[in-house]
Design a protein around this motif. Structure first.
Motif, short mmCIF file in Angstrom:
data_model
loop_
_atom_site.label_atom_id
_atom_site.label_comp_id
_atom_site.label_asym_id
_atom_site.label_seq_id
_atom_site.Cartn_x
_atom_site.Cartn_y
_atom_site.Cartn_z
N MET A 1 0.90 -1.22 0.08
CA MET A 1 -0.14 0.13 0.01
C MET A 1 0.79 1.41 -0.06
SD MET A 1 -3.25 -0.53 -0.39
CE MET A 1 -4.16 0.76 0.33
N LEU A 2 1.95 1.07 0.63
CA LEU A 2 2.91 2.38 0.60
C LEU A 2 3.53 2.75 -0.83
CD1 LEU A 2 4.81 1.87 4.08
CD2 LEU A 2 3.55 3.94 3.39
N TYR A 3 3.54 1.62 -1.69
CA TYR A 3 4.16 1.71 -2.98
C TYR A 3 2.98 2.03 -3.98
CZ TYR A 3 6.00 0.55 -7.61
OH TYR A 3 6.03 0.79 -8.94
N LEU A 4 1.73 1.52 -3.73
CA LEU A 4 0.57 1.66 -4.68
C LEU A 4 -0.24 2.83 -4.09
CD1 LEU A 4 -0.17 -1.89 -5.36
CD2 LEU A 4 0.90 -0.38 -6.90
N ARG A 5 -0.28 3.12 -3.06
CA ARG A 5 -1.45 4.04 -2.45
C ARG A 5 -0.88 4.74 -1.24
NH1 ARG A 5 -3.35 2.69 -6.81
NH2 ARG A 5 -5.66 2.39 -7.36
N GLU A 6 0.07 5.38 -1.42
CA GLU A 6 0.64 6.08 -0.05
C GLU A 6 -0.08 6.93 0.59
OE1 GLU A 6 4.77 8.11 1.39
OE2 GLU A 6 4.38 8.17 -0.82
N LEU B 1 -3.15 6.71 0.89
CA LEU B 1 -4.23 6.19 1.74
C LEU B 1 -3.66 5.54 3.12
CD1 LEU B 1 -6.35 4.33 -0.88
CD2 LEU B 1 -6.71 6.70 0.20
N VAL B 2 -2.31 5.68 3.27
CA VAL B 2 -1.55 5.02 4.37
C VAL B 2 -1.50 6.02 5.56
CG1 VAL B 2 0.12 3.67 5.52
CG2 VAL B 2 -0.38 3.18 3.07
N GLY B 3 -2.13 5.79 6.80
CA GLY B 3 -2.07 6.78 7.72
C GLY B 3 -0.83 7.13 8.28
N ASP B 4 -0.42 8.19 8.67
CA ASP B 4 0.89 8.91 9.11
C ASP B 4 1.00 8.33 10.63
OD1 ASP B 4 1.31 10.01 6.89
OD2 ASP B 4 0.21 12.03 7.48
N GLY B 5 1.96 8.38 11.18
CA GLY B 5 2.41 7.96 12.59
C GLY B 5 2.46 6.78 12.89
N ASP B 6 2.11 6.32 14.40
CA ASP B 6 2.15 4.91 14.62
C ASP B 6 1.38 3.99 13.67
OD1 ASP B 6 4.06 5.91 16.49
OD2 ASP B 6 2.38 5.88 18.12
N ARG B 7 1.82 2.79 13.71
CA ARG B 7 1.04 1.66 13.18
C ARG B 7 0.81 0.47 14.10
NH1 ARG B 7 5.10 1.72 8.16
NH2 ARG B 7 4.67 3.70 7.39
N PRO B 8 -0.11 0.67 15.01
CA PRO B 8 0.03 -0.13 16.22
C PRO B 8 -0.60 -1.63 15.62
CG PRO B 8 -1.90 1.04 16.32
CD PRO B 8 -1.00 1.81 15.37
N ALA B 9 0.10 -2.72 16.07
CA ALA B 9 -0.19 -4.07 15.49
C ALA B 9 0.22 -5.14 16.43
CB ALA B 9 0.28 -4.42 14.14
N THR B 10 -0.26 -6.24 16.55
CA THR B 10 0.06 -7.33 17.26
C THR B 10 0.67 -8.45 16.36
OG1 THR B 10 -1.68 -6.92 18.97
CG2 THR B 10 -0.82 -8.92 19.36
N GLU B 11 1.74 -9.07 16.68
CA GLU B 11 2.23 -10.15 16.07
C GLU B 11 1.46 -11.30 16.24
OE1 GLU B 11 6.68 -10.77 15.72
OE2 GLU B 11 6.98 -9.01 17.02
N MET B 12 1.60 -12.30 15.18
CA MET B 12 0.50 -13.15 15.32
C MET B 12 0.98 -14.45 16.21
SD MET B 12 -2.01 -14.47 13.48
CE MET B 12 -2.99 -16.14 13.29
N ALA C 1 8.01 1.66 1.19
CA ALA C 1 7.47 1.71 -0.29
C ALA C 1 8.32 0.89 -1.08
CB ALA C 1 7.08 2.92 -0.66
N GLU C 2 9.71 0.76 -0.67
CA GLU C 2 10.84 0.04 -1.63
C GLU C 2 10.50 -1.30 -1.70
OE1 GLU C 2 14.16 -2.31 -2.01
OE2 GLU C 2 13.40 -2.01 -0.26
N LYS C 3 10.15 -1.92 -0.16
CA LYS C 3 9.75 -3.47 -0.26
C LYS C 3 8.46 -3.43 -1.21
CE LYS C 3 11.60 -4.13 4.55
NZ LYS C 3 11.07 -4.38 5.71
N GLY C 4 7.41 -2.49 -1.15
CA GLY C 4 6.17 -2.78 -1.60
C GLY C 4 6.67 -2.90 -3.23
N GLU C 5 7.42 -2.16 -3.81
CA GLU C 5 8.00 -2.23 -5.14
C GLU C 5 8.35 -3.50 -5.46
OE1 GLU C 5 10.05 0.38 -8.47
OE2 GLU C 5 10.49 0.70 -6.54
N ARG C 6 9.26 -3.85 -4.79
CA ARG C 6 10.02 -5.22 -5.00
C ARG C 6 8.76 -6.39 -5.01
NH1 ARG C 6 14.65 -6.11 -0.97
NH2 ARG C 6 14.95 -7.80 -2.10
N LEU C 7 7.86 -6.21 -4.01
CA LEU C 7 7.00 -7.26 -3.81
C LEU C 7 5.97 -7.32 -4.96
CD1 LEU C 7 5.89 -6.91 -0.25
CD2 LEU C 7 6.88 -9.05 -1.08
N TYR C 8 5.71 -5.88 -5.75
CA TYR C 8 4.57 -5.92 -6.65
C TYR C 8 5.30 -6.50 -7.81
CZ TYR C 8 2.05 -2.94 -10.02
OH TYR C 8 1.37 -2.45 -11.16
#
Length: 268
Positions: free
Chosen positions: A183-188, A190-201, A241-248
């Motif tokens: 999403m950072l590569y394709l639709r930056e 739309l990605v929220g600024d600041g923290d990205r809270p998440a929990t590892e699986m 975004a760099e990782k996103g481009e490689r994945l894409y």
């Protein structure tokens, strides 16, 4: 490309007249791609359209890669999937299982009347997997002259994602390093600024799923609130975004190979 009927381009269904669609479908080894996404929460940093955006983008990329050699069209994505496990967070629109199955059957039945030789249901949401597999069977039974296939696009990354990811096992989950990078590569925007809270699986069953690309044979139903307080799983803080481009680009390579194979196997 936007995930709606206004998508443009030589492989976009909505860009063509009815006569042009029939002509493309009539060519030897023609392929129809139906992207299937969802409209569901993706944590505090990604939009609810993430799955639909990504599957539409990957479908368009793969189709464009082969368009010079393969008669191919891509329908607008089915933007609502089977997502009852996300409802508690809000922002989620989910179809009933049987209803969605019927929608896929109806879309396929009517679109295939144009004469395509092969149909690929391209999925972008983990919760759709079993439903999509069932639809492949029922559509295939009803359409014996058509090659009917199903594929979850992100599973194409299993062979190469280790070359790109920085997270350990559990870091690529719902809204994690993988989806956030794309999403950072394709639709930056739309990605929220600041923290990205998440929990590892942290699936307690050893034979359950532990990552987007690591999963055992055990299927378990849990509401997403049991996994994550934010609604996101993994390490979105490691996304770029760099990782996103490689994945894409690598996903495009893999889908291109699949589409060429489907075309070749369905030529008369």
């Amino acid at each position: 490309m936007e995930p709606d009927v206004t998508a443009t381009g030589r492989t976009a269904w909505g860009s063509h007249t009815a006569g042009e669609i029939r002509e493309i479908a009539s060519r030897d080894g023609s392929v129809l791609v139906v992207p299937v996404g969802s409209m569901e929460q993706h944590g505090e940093h990604l939009p609810v359209s993430t799955d639909s955006v990504l599957v539409a983008e990957i479908a368009a990329l793969g189709a464009e890669r082969v368009a010079d050699d393969v008669p191919i069209l891509v329908l607008p994505p089915l933007w609502s999937g089977y997502s009852p496990h996300h409802l508690s967070f809000g922002g989620t629109v989910s179809l009933e299982f049987d209803h969605m199955h019927r929608v896929l059957e109806d879309v396929a039945t009517t679109a295939l009347e144009n004469g395509f030789d092969a149909l690929l249901l391209l999925n972008g949401h983990g919760g759709n997997v079993s439903l999509l597999n069932g639809a492949v069977s029922t559509i295939g039974t009803a359409q014996p002259d058509v090659e009917v296939l199903g594929l979850t696009y992100f599973r194409l990354a299993a062979e190469f994602v280790g070359e790109i990811r920085d997270s350990e096992l559990g870091g690529m989950g719902h809204g994690g390093e993988f989806e956030t990078s794309l999403m950072l590569y394709l639709r930056e925007e739309l990605v929220g600024d600041g923290d990205r809270p998440a929990t590892e699986m942290d699936e307690p069953y050893e034979t359950g799923i532990s990552d987007m690309f690591e999963g055992g044979p055990l299927a378990v139903y849990r509401g997403f609130e049991e996994y994550s307080a934010s609604g996101a799983i993994g390490r979105p803080d490691l996304a770029s975004a760099e990782k996103g481009e490689r994945l894409y680009d690598r996903l495009g390579d893999e889908l291109e190979s699949v589409l060429r194979d489907v075309h070749d196997r369905n030529r008369s």
